[in-house]
Design an enzyme around this catalytic site. Structure first.
Site, PDB file in Angstrom:
ATOM      1  N   GLU A  12     -15.107   1.818   7.817  1.00 26.09           N
ATOM      2  CA  GLU A  12     -13.350   1.567   7.442  1.00 26.09           C
ATOM      3  C   GLU A  12     -12.700   3.348   7.444  1.00 26.09           C
ATOM      4  O   GLU A  12     -11.749   3.047   6.762  1.00 26.09           O
ATOM      5  CB  GLU A  12     -13.021   0.803   6.072  1.00 26.09           C
ATOM      6  N   HIS A  36     -10.979  -1.369  -0.378  1.00 29.53           N
ATOM      7  CA  HIS A  36     -11.220  -0.491  -0.157  1.00 29.53           C
ATOM      8  C   HIS A  36     -11.588   0.383  -0.982  1.00 29.53           C
ATOM      9  O   HIS A  36     -10.977   0.833  -2.158  1.00 29.53           O
ATOM     10  CB  HIS A  36      -9.799   0.701   0.838  1.00 29.53           C
ATOM     11  N   CYS A  61      -2.869   4.528   1.768  1.00 27.96           N
ATOM     12  CA  CYS A  61      -3.576   3.730   3.464  1.00 27.96           C
ATOM     13  C   CYS A  61      -2.878   4.416   4.292  1.00 27.96           C
ATOM     14  O   CYS A  61      -3.420   4.076   5.577  1.00 27.96           O
ATOM     15  CB  CYS A  61      -3.049   1.983   2.607  1.00 27.96           C
TER      16      CYS A  61
HETATM   17  O1  SUG Z   1      -6.750  -3.605   5.931  1.00 26.35           O
HETATM   18  N1  SUG Z   1      -3.656  -5.416   5.550  1.00 26.35           N
HETATM   19  C1  SUG Z   1      -4.421  -3.999   5.449  1.00 26.35           C
HETATM   20  C2  SUG Z   1      -4.596  -3.188   4.283  1.00 26.35           C
HETATM   21  C3  SUG Z   1      -5.101  -1.562   4.347  1.00 26.35           C
HETATM   22  C4  SUG Z   1      -5.112  -1.229   3.302  1.00 26.35           C
HETATM   23  N2  SUG Z   1      -6.093   0.505   4.009  1.00 26.35           N
HETATM   24  C5  SUG Z   1      -6.169   0.610   2.833  1.00 26.35           C
HETATM   25  N3  SUG Z   1      -6.662   0.792   1.555  1.00 26.35           N
HETATM   26  N4  SUG Z   1      -6.824   2.197   3.110  1.00 26.35           N
HETATM   27  C6  SUG Z   1      -6.593  -4.329   5.418  1.00 26.35           C
HETATM   28  O2  SUG Z   1      -6.700  -4.925   4.183  1.00 26.35           O
HETATM   29  C7  SUG Z   1      -2.623  -7.553   6.359  1.00 26.35           C
HETATM   30  C8  SUG Z   1      -2.554  -7.508   7.571  1.00 26.35           C
HETATM   31  C9  SUG Z   1      -1.909  -9.280   7.134  1.00 26.35           C
HETATM   32  O3  SUG Z   1      -2.482 -10.251   6.522  1.00 26.35           O
HETATM   33  O4  SUG Z   1      -1.231  -9.871   7.930  1.00 26.35           O
HETATM   34  C10 SUG Z   1      -4.282  -6.420   6.618  1.00 26.35           C
HETATM   35  O5  SUG Z   1      -4.771  -5.845   7.534  1.00 26.35           O
END
Ligand code: SUG
Length: 445
Positions: free
Chosen positions: A174, A250, A369
């Site tokens: 990730e 994460h 993020c």
């Molecule tokens: O991968 N949300 C992302 C959020 C990522 C956050 N990144 C970090 N913590 N670095 C994920 O879960 C949601 C998409 C949706 O539900 O429409 C989403 O992909």
């Protein structure tokens, strides 16, 4: 020679929507099918970038992905014209259609892992796009992410680009969301902390029970090998499986580091004492601040709701550190009280700035993020594609571009509208000119 740390934020794409795609990410699940506002999401992101630029930071922009991903929909058997593909997917598999539309590449902390030249045996800045295999909608990002990174950091004399890891859950990666680097000054050799959720090849090791661990130890080790790091400048730390089961999908939801500061929750790691002792030993005989937030002051649930640890810790040009926090941290009484106190504790962190990034937060993405950190020497910085760097003029251009192309409301039903494809392609085509990227998108090739 002066080294800096640049933040490259993901520009929110024109199809930002809420589809509940990320099992284990509480905000994404809670906001499934809410209406989104892509225009305000992109403007919130740009406002944060501009504010950091105004603070004297080096701020860059990473372009979003081409969405919807019609090639993937066709690969899955939805045939015909673009309009027919959308219509069939909408009727037969709406969840797959939303995945193909997701603007999730905005969270560039997941775009790649980056190791600065000071730590790598060959003296180059290394990039490995994350394979993001744990979520289908994210697993379709790495190819184009790689192209965007190469167009942004093109000079092979300074930048080494690797292919994403093999696409299998045992190598789930990730990116920088599970990686942080401690150092004295950005140009000094540092210690890179790779935090993983489980082992990919050893089922007897501890693992979460309810929600998935997206990052494996073997993936972290592979990235460290590719980046030509060594035993002395890496620490592999297992995340506490219990917090993954509480929504910490994460590590950057529970810990963040900058220079000689590691800011983390008491329950973040499986074996905190061992992890910190190894980190301290490898860091050497220099001041190192471990700021541990006790559960008694901030519960894991409050950290997850407010994103206290998904904050950016910046070293400002004057040398002080500032926290860039989402307004949710201001609204949560325990977290707000903690932050008010933190700046008085005598650690390098002396300021907190709050930003409204609600459109991103509602899908589980906070300030940290939204950005990929890249530590650069003056020479390396000069080799970055200059069109991708924030300036007053770039901000004005990108804001006007968003105002011109973005909708202010998207619902699940809008995703069947073929006009949205046309609008998005037009917008992205223009963007590649503004950012001087060349033809990075499938529709341009
Ligand atoms: O991968 N949300 C992302 C959020 C990522 C956050 N990144 C970090 N913590 N670095 C994920 O879960 C949601 C998409 C949706 O539900 O429409 C989403 O992909």
């Amino acid at each position: 020679m002066k080294h800096i740390e640049a933040n490259f934020d993901g520009l929110v794409g024109p199809t930002h929507n809420y589809a509940g795609l990320s099992f284990g990410n509480v905000a994404s699940q809670n906001n499934a099918n809410a209406h989104s506002n892509p225009k305000s999401a992109a403007l919130q992101g740009l406002a944060k970038m501009k504010a950091l630029h105004d603070m004297g930071m080096t701020q860059g922009v990473l372009a979003p992905q081409q969405r919807p991903d019609l090639d993937t929909l066709r690969r899955l058997g939805f045939a015909g014209t673009d309009a027919q593909v959308l219509d069939k997917a909408y009727r037969e598999a709406p969840a797959i259609l939303s995945a193909a539309y997701s603007a999730s590449s905005m969270w560039t902390a997941n775009a790649a892992t980056v190791s600065p030249s000071a730590d790598s045996a060959d003296g180059k800045v290394h990039f490995t796009p994350a394979n993001l295999v744990n979520k289908f909608h994210r697993s379709i990002e790495p190819e184009v992410t790689g192209r965007i990174l190469q167009a942004t950091f093109a000079d092979a004399a300074h930048f080494a680009h690797h292919r994403h890891l093999p696409e299998h859950d045992q190598f789930g990666d990730e990116g920088a969301a599970n990686h942080t680097r401690l150092c004295q000054q950005y140009g000094d050799a540092g210690v890179q902390l790779f935090v993983y959720g489980r082992y990919g090849f050893d089922a007897s090791q501890p693992a979460p029970k309810r929600y998935p661990a997206r990052q494996t130890r073997e993936a972290s080790e592979a990235v460290a090998r590719l980046h030509r790091l060594n035993e002395a400048n890496t620490v592999f730390i297992q995340q506490n499986p219990e917090v993954i089961d509480q929504g910490v999908f994460h590590n950057d939801v529970i810990a963040v580091g900058n220079q000689n500061v590691l800011f983390y929750h008491q329950q973040a790691f499986l074996d905190t004492e061992q992890a910190l002792a190894e980190t301290r030993r490898k860091f050497g005989d220099h001041p190192l601040h471990f700021i541990e937030v006790p559960t008694a002051e901030v519960a894991v649930q409050d950290a997850v709701k407010s994103y206290l640890f998904n904050t950016q810790i910046l070293t400002l040009p004057g040398g002080e550190m500032a926290i860039i926090a989402p307004t949710e941290c201001q609204e949560n009484p325990a977290v707000h009280a903690y932050l008010e106190k933190l700046v008085t504790l005598g650690t390098p962190i002396t300021q907190v700035h709050y930003f409204d990034v609600k459109q991103s937060m509602q899908n589980g993405g906070g300030p940290a993020c939204l950005r990929l950190r890249v530590a650069l020497s003056a020479q390396e910085k000069a080799a970055v594609n200059p069109n991708t760097l924030m300036s007053d003029a770039k901000y004005a251009e990108l804001t006007a571009w968003v105002e011109k192309h973005y909708r202010d409301r998207l619902s699940a039903e809008d995703l069947r509208d073929p006009q949205l494809v046309v609008e998005s392609h037009q917008a992205l085509d223009e963007l590649t000119h503004l950012l001087g990227l060349g033809s990075v998108y499938p529709f341009q090739r």
